[in-house]
Design a protein around this motif. Sequence first.
Motif, PDB file in Angstrom:
ATOM      1  N   PHE A  26       0.835  -1.199   0.000  1.00 35.10           N
ATOM      2  CA  PHE A  26       0.000   0.000   0.000  1.00 35.10           C
ATOM      3  C   PHE A  26       0.869   1.249   0.000  1.00 35.10           C
ATOM      4  O   PHE A  26       1.981   1.268   0.540  1.00 35.10           O
ATOM      5  CB  PHE A  26      -0.913  -0.002   1.229  1.00 35.10           C
ATOM      6  N   ASP A  27       0.339   2.316  -0.618  1.00 30.71           N
ATOM      7  CA  ASP A  27       1.080   3.577  -0.717  1.00 30.71           C
ATOM      8  C   ASP A  27       1.139   4.307   0.620  1.00 30.71           C
ATOM      9  O   ASP A  27       2.067   5.052   0.888  1.00 30.71           O
ATOM     10  CB  ASP A  27       0.430   4.490  -1.765  1.00 30.71           C
ATOM     11  N   THR A  28       0.138   4.075   1.449  1.00 30.63           N
ATOM     12  CA  THR A  28       0.095   4.765   2.740  1.00 30.63           C
ATOM     13  C   THR A  28       0.166   3.759   3.884  1.00 30.63           C
ATOM     14  O   THR A  28      -0.268   2.615   3.747  1.00 30.63           O
ATOM     15  CB  THR A  28      -1.197   5.601   2.877  1.00 30.63           C
ATOM     16  N   ALA A  29       0.722   4.190   4.993  1.00 35.16           N
ATOM     17  CA  ALA A  29       0.884   3.297   6.143  1.00 35.16           C
ATOM     18  C   ALA A  29      -0.318   3.311   7.069  1.00 35.16           C
ATOM     19  O   ALA A  29      -0.295   2.705   8.134  1.00 35.16           O
ATOM     20  CB  ALA A  29       2.138   3.701   6.922  1.00 35.16           C
ATOM     21  N   VAL A  30      -1.375   4.011   6.682  1.00 36.57           N
ATOM     22  CA  VAL A  30      -2.546   4.143   7.549  1.00 36.57           C
ATOM     23  C   VAL A  30      -3.346   2.844   7.581  1.00 36.57           C
ATOM     24  O   VAL A  30      -3.864   2.403   6.555  1.00 36.57           O
ATOM     25  CB  VAL A  30      -3.446   5.308   7.073  1.00 36.57           C
ATOM     26  N   ASP A  31      -3.407   2.207   8.736  1.00 34.94           N
ATOM     27  CA  ASP A  31      -4.241   1.030   9.009  1.00 34.94           C
ATOM     28  C   ASP A  31      -4.179   0.003   7.871  1.00 34.94           C
ATOM     29  O   ASP A  31      -5.103  -0.119   7.066  1.00 34.94           O
ATOM     30  CB  ASP A  31      -5.680   1.462   9.257  1.00 34.94           C
ATOM     31  N   THR A  32      -3.099  -0.738   7.836  1.00 38.13           N
ATOM     32  CA  THR A  32      -2.896  -1.745   6.793  1.00 38.13           C
ATOM     33  C   THR A  32      -4.035  -2.750   6.764  1.00 38.13           C
ATOM     34  O   THR A  32      -4.515  -3.145   5.688  1.00 38.13           O
ATOM     35  CB  THR A  32      -1.563  -2.478   7.019  1.00 38.13           C
ATOM     36  N   HIS A  33      -4.475  -3.174   7.947  1.00 35.10           N
ATOM     37  CA  HIS A  33      -5.544  -4.163   8.019  1.00 35.10           C
ATOM     38  C   HIS A  33      -6.825  -3.648   7.363  1.00 35.10           C
ATOM     39  O   HIS A  33      -7.469  -4.351   6.573  1.00 35.10           O
ATOM     40  CB  HIS A  33      -5.822  -4.535   9.475  1.00 35.10           C
ATOM     41  N   ALA A  34      -7.196  -2.405   7.680  1.00 33.74           N
ATOM     42  CA  ALA A  34      -8.417  -1.825   7.113  1.00 33.74           C
ATOM     43  C   ALA A  34      -8.310  -1.698   5.601  1.00 33.74           C
ATOM     44  O   ALA A  34      -9.274  -1.949   4.870  1.00 33.74           O
ATOM     45  CB  ALA A  34      -8.683  -0.457   7.749  1.00 33.74           C
ATOM     46  N   GLN A  35      -7.125  -1.310   5.114  1.00 23.51           N
ATOM     47  CA  GLN A  35      -6.931  -1.189   3.670  1.00 23.51           C
ATOM     48  C   GLN A  35      -7.052  -2.539   2.972  1.00 23.51           C
ATOM     49  O   GLN A  35      -7.622  -2.654   1.882  1.00 23.51           O
ATOM     50  CB  GLN A  35      -5.556  -0.568   3.372  1.00 23.51           C
ATOM     51  N   LEU A  36      -6.512  -3.565   3.620  1.00 27.64           N
ATOM     52  CA  LEU A  36      -6.575  -4.906   3.036  1.00 27.64           C
ATOM     53  C   LEU A  36      -8.024  -5.408   3.001  1.00 27.64           C
ATOM     54  O   LEU A  36      -8.452  -6.025   2.017  1.00 27.64           O
ATOM     55  CB  LEU A  36      -5.699  -5.852   3.851  1.00 27.64           C
ATOM     56  N   MET A  37      -8.772  -5.141   4.058  1.00 33.67           N
ATOM     57  CA  MET A  37     -10.180  -5.531   4.086  1.00 33.67           C
ATOM     58  C   MET A  37     -10.974  -4.788   3.020  1.00 33.67           C
ATOM     59  O   MET A  37     -11.819  -5.367   2.334  1.00 33.67           O
ATOM     60  CB  MET A  37     -10.774  -5.247   5.470  1.00 33.67           C
ATOM     61  N   ASP A  38     -10.688  -3.504   2.862  1.00 28.40           N
ATOM     62  CA  ASP A  38     -11.398  -2.709   1.867  1.00 28.40           C
ATOM     63  C   ASP A  38     -11.078  -3.189   0.450  1.00 28.40           C
ATOM     64  O   ASP A  38     -11.957  -3.277  -0.406  1.00 28.40           O
ATOM     65  CB  ASP A  38     -11.034  -1.234   2.022  1.00 28.40           C
ATOM     66  N   MET A  39      -9.798  -3.516   0.222  1.00 31.58           N
ATOM     67  CA  MET A  39      -9.379  -3.947  -1.109  1.00 31.58           C
ATOM     68  C   MET A  39     -10.009  -5.277  -1.512  1.00 31.58           C
ATOM     69  O   MET A  39     -10.286  -5.526  -2.686  1.00 31.58           O
ATOM     70  CB  MET A  39      -7.863  -4.055  -1.146  1.00 31.58           C
ATOM     71  N   ALA A  49      -0.192  -8.325   3.379  1.00 30.28           N
ATOM     72  CA  ALA A  49       0.424  -6.997   3.333  1.00 30.28           C
ATOM     73  C   ALA A  49       1.204  -6.768   4.618  1.00 30.28           C
ATOM     74  O   ALA A  49       0.776  -7.184   5.698  1.00 30.28           O
ATOM     75  CB  ALA A  49      -0.641  -5.910   3.160  1.00 30.28           C
ATOM     76  N   ALA A  50       2.348  -6.125   4.491  1.00 28.44           N
ATOM     77  CA  ALA A  50       3.191  -5.832   5.653  1.00 28.44           C
ATOM     78  C   ALA A  50       2.708  -4.568   6.341  1.00 28.44           C
ATOM     79  O   ALA A  50       2.302  -3.595   5.684  1.00 28.44           O
ATOM     80  CB  ALA A  50       4.639  -5.666   5.214  1.00 28.44           C
ATOM     81  N   ASP A  51       2.752  -4.602   7.659  1.00 27.66           N
ATOM     82  CA  ASP A  51       2.463  -3.408   8.445  1.00 27.66           C
ATOM     83  C   ASP A  51       3.720  -2.530   8.411  1.00 27.66           C
ATOM     84  O   ASP A  51       4.793  -2.944   8.844  1.00 27.66           O
ATOM     85  CB  ASP A  51       2.123  -3.796   9.876  1.00 27.66           C
ATOM     86  N   GLN A  52       3.600  -1.330   7.894  1.00 27.09           N
ATOM     87  CA  GLN A  52       4.778  -0.484   7.701  1.00 27.09           C
ATOM     88  C   GLN A  52       5.326   0.092   9.009  1.00 27.09           C
ATOM     89  O   GLN A  52       6.412   0.665   9.029  1.00 27.09           O
ATOM     90  CB  GLN A  52       4.436   0.642   6.717  1.00 27.09           C
TER      91      GLN A  52
END
Length: 415
Positions: free
Chosen positions: A174-187, A206-209
């Motif tokens: 992901f381009d942003t480090a904001v809430d990796t889990h939420a981004q993965l769920m949304d994607m 996805a790795a947590d940045q």
Amino acid sequence: MNIHELMQHLRQKNIAVEVDNGELVIKAAPGVIDAALLAVLKSNKKELTAILVPSAPRIVPEMLNLVKLKQYEIDAIVAKVPDGAAGVQDIYPLGPLQEGILFHHLLDNETDTYLLRTALRFDTRTHVDRFLSALQHVVDRHDILRSSVHWEGLERAVQVVHRQAPIKVREIAFDTAVDTHAQLMDMTDHLRLDLSRAPLLVPFIAADQDSPAWYMVLVCHHIVCDHMTLEMLTSEVLLVLQGRLAELPRALPYRNFIAHVASTPLSEHERYFHAQLGDFNEPSAPFDIVDVQGNGTEVQEAHLVLTSERTGQIRQVARRQAVSTATLFHLAWAQVLGRCCGRDDVVFGTLLLGRMHGSGGANRALGMFINTLPIRLRVGNLSVSEALGSTFAQLTGLLDHEQAPLALAQRCSGV
């Protein structure tokens, strides 16, 4: 070496093996089965009869005992499987609800309502890789997890069991480090899986940045997996991770379930549903709302958690009336639906586990077993006791037809 260990050993050598009507069927080219394995096979004669079936360069209709396909149809299916005929272990029809799920998959070409998602968090990438390795071990064990679905150019859709189905991990940056889990769920919320490719089980990671942690969303298509399958799959993955391979239950082929479904003539289901629904000619539409097409994304849910006291009361009533708690809830829903429709004779869908009258071991097999069927309840001019007895009888009768196709039941009604 017992039969279970033998089957695992053969599969590790990429030798197709399955149990069919009490016989151990081994599909291998001549010379692949060495003297040591032959000795083991002979030592297990009392438990199972072993049949060596040479691998064929071409699959012909006579090799398929659960489905009738023309040669050109088989060739078209095989052409879509990695390694061609050598990569195909079996071909057989879909189960009843599998067919319904495929229908909705084709109806909506933008999203896919029938995707199941499991979110996981790992401390390190090493733990991710160990999990994926264990997951692949479980996929290798079960034919349904190595299955794909094919329908183009066919009179009836089929599922193809692949001899090998490597899991394809999708790593996301992901381009942003904001809430990796939420981004993965949304994607992963609006995906479509290609049903013609096995396995229909895809891990997105996805790795947590901000830490060494990794997140995973394991996406599984409902056409090969119900909720019990997910629970059993998780249990097996844990056993593998803990090194307790000897405790893994015997893998039961999904084809046994398909064979069991096919053994019941459709005419038996038709007679039952004609008797139940033949004179029912108006849908039970609450507040006369009948335009309810959609993919479920706009559905809103309300939840009410029952207290332990109320739960105890419900169980006491069920025991006094000699019915299940499910009977009480079905009758309660019929009362609600009847008032919303202004009727005392209603039909609604109920979910069946699909494993009550299945073939041996259906309660331990992985796959898609659940089914949705209509139930008709009359709630007017009956005492509570009479209504409960009638509801219990309806549910019990429905269990004998738990694998009837929903489309067949719908055609039997007067709607």
